[in-house]
Design a protein around this motif. Structure first.
Motif, PDB file in Angstrom:
ATOM      1  N   ASP A   1      93.336  25.973 -38.741  1.00  0.00           N
ATOM      2  CA  ASP A   1      92.933  24.704 -38.705  1.00  0.00           C
ATOM      3  C   ASP A   1      94.293  24.271 -37.459  1.00  0.00           C
ATOM      4  O   ASP A   1      95.199  24.964 -37.513  1.00  0.00           O
ATOM      5  CB  ASP A   1      93.233  24.375 -39.973  1.00  0.00           C
ATOM      6  CG  ASP A   1      92.228  23.320 -39.734  1.00  0.00           C
ATOM      7  OD1 ASP A   1      91.844  22.107 -38.466  1.00  0.00           O
ATOM      8  OD2 ASP A   1      91.473  22.607 -40.652  1.00  0.00           O
ATOM      9  N   ASP A   2      94.029  23.095 -36.985  1.00  0.00           N
ATOM     10  CA  ASP A   2      94.676  22.544 -36.343  1.00  0.00           C
ATOM     11  C   ASP A   2      95.572  21.535 -36.668  1.00  0.00           C
ATOM     12  O   ASP A   2      96.961  21.723 -36.365  1.00  0.00           O
ATOM     13  CB  ASP A   2      93.943  21.760 -34.772  1.00  0.00           C
ATOM     14  CG  ASP A   2      93.284  22.749 -33.657  1.00  0.00           C
ATOM     15  OD1 ASP A   2      93.391  23.214 -33.877  1.00  0.00           O
ATOM     16  OD2 ASP A   2      91.697  21.858 -33.694  1.00  0.00           O
ATOM     17  N   ARG A   3      95.592  20.865 -37.834  1.00  0.00           N
ATOM     18  CA  ARG A   3      96.793  21.016 -38.671  1.00  0.00           C
ATOM     19  C   ARG A   3      96.874  21.210 -40.463  1.00  0.00           C
ATOM     20  O   ARG A   3      95.493  21.685 -40.190  1.00  0.00           O
ATOM     21  CB  ARG A   3      96.058  19.107 -38.954  1.00  0.00           C
ATOM     22  CG  ARG A   3      96.242  18.470 -37.551  1.00  0.00           C
ATOM     23  CD  ARG A   3      95.849  16.848 -37.631  1.00  0.00           C
ATOM     24  NE  ARG A   3      94.581  16.445 -38.364  1.00  0.00           N
ATOM     25  CZ  ARG A   3      95.016  15.181 -39.120  1.00  0.00           C
ATOM     26  NH1 ARG A   3      95.555  14.456 -38.735  1.00  0.00           N
ATOM     27  NH2 ARG A   3      93.008  15.062 -40.094  1.00  0.00           N
TER      28      ARG A   3
END
Length: 325
Positions: free
Chosen positions: A164-166
């Motif tokens: 995931d990006d975060r």
């Protein structure tokens, strides 16, 4: 004597509970947990809370785990001790303004300080994003500075290797793998209780690529105890220092209803407790975190009591399961 050099966001509060006296044979946890760091010594247990919903929210789960630390303390407080012990409550790290990354760094700093002072650290989560903060604390400690081999054992229905990006409650062990890679090492990561319907084929592929060892929930029944023990023994042989991460959704929904993702199948409490006791008896355990308790979803405090009992067993001694006839 002990001093927590990194400040927490919430100071610890005195523990309270049932009182049958303060003799050695009537003690309960609330009698032996102090909030004065200067009165704690090496070898004492140390609790720190991680009040965070942000990782669960980012992972599209049901928030509420930020209230988990206090519910775990309340469930543990009146449990009777088999022998006198001492423990420190260092207080809570709280994730505010969606700053999970900052919360991880602050939690890691507190854990490093506690480990370096010789404490057995139990982190009361929070969502399972707590695991990465625990890793940061252990990786920065003197326990790993001499080249000791780290082993991470996750009791969980999920791999939590989501890309995931975060960072979120679904990413902590992939974050650990990336951090270990930057240090020139491969993460030694094992998972007990994985549920096939709860993990996509991509997650299984990621686990295979990273060399993750896992045992499915269907392979963890009482009549397969030899298989469970062989898995845990092989894990313990692979490392010198253990990070044990307990996601309470590894338990069946009837035992642990108060989690973001209750398990339709799960691993029975007697097996999970047996595993925790076996790991504790190895004397390799440096930090344990207990994640995903959501008191707002709990029923009769079942999940809080289950989590507290596991902590109690880890800190008070080994109990082995009888073999099936």
């Amino acid at each position: 004597m002990s001093t927590v050099t990194t400040p927490v966001d919430r100071s610890p509060e005195p523990w309270t509970g049932r009182d049958d006296g303060r003799e050695p044979d009537t003690l309960r946890w609330h009698h032996v947990v102090g909030t004065d760091a200067d009165r704690a010594g090496p070898g004492d247990a140390a609790f720190v809370g991680f009040r965070s919903d942000e990782g669960v929210r980012r992972n599209q789960g049901r928030p509420g785990a930020a209230d988990g630390p206090q519910a775990l303390r309340a469930a543990l407080a009146s449990m009777a001790l088999p022998a006198p012990v001492r423990a420190l409550d260092a207080g809570d790290i709280e994730v505010r303004d969606a700053d999970l990354e900052g919360g991880h760094r602050r939690l890691g700093a507190v854990i490093t300080s506690l480990i370096d002072q010789g404490h057995r650290v139990v982190v009361l989560g929070g969502g399972h994003e707590v695991a990465y903060g625990s890793y940061l604390g252990l990786s920065g400690s003197r326990a790993l500075a001499d080249g000791s081999r780290l082993g991470v054992l996750n009791l969980d229905a999920h791999f939590d290797l989501r890309e995931d990006d975060r960072p979120s409650s679904g990413t902590p062990f992939l974050q650990m793998a990336h951090s270990e890679e930057l240090l020139g090492r491969q993460l030694n990561y094992w998972v007990l209780g994985v549920s096939q319907p709860s993990n996509t084929e991509r997650l299984f592929s990621t686990a295979d690529r990273l060399g993750v060892r896992h045992l499915a929930d269907t392979e963890c029944g009482p009549h397969k105890l030899d298989r469970v023990d062989a898995f845990i023994d092989a894990f313990l042989e692979s490392c010198d220092v253990v990070h044990l991460s307990i996601d309470l959704d590894v338990l069946p929904a009837g035992t642990a209803p108060g989690v973001s993702a209750p398990a339709a199948y799960g691993v029975q409490m007697e097996i999970v407790e047996h595993v925790c006791a076996r790991v504790a008896a190895s004397r390799k355990l440096a930090v344990c975190d207990v994640a995903e308790l959501n008191p707002g979803l709990d029923i009769d405090n079942r999940t809080a009591r289950a989590g507290a009992r596991l902590v109690h067993r880890i800190l008070t001694g080994r109990r082995t399961m009888p073999r099936p006839a």
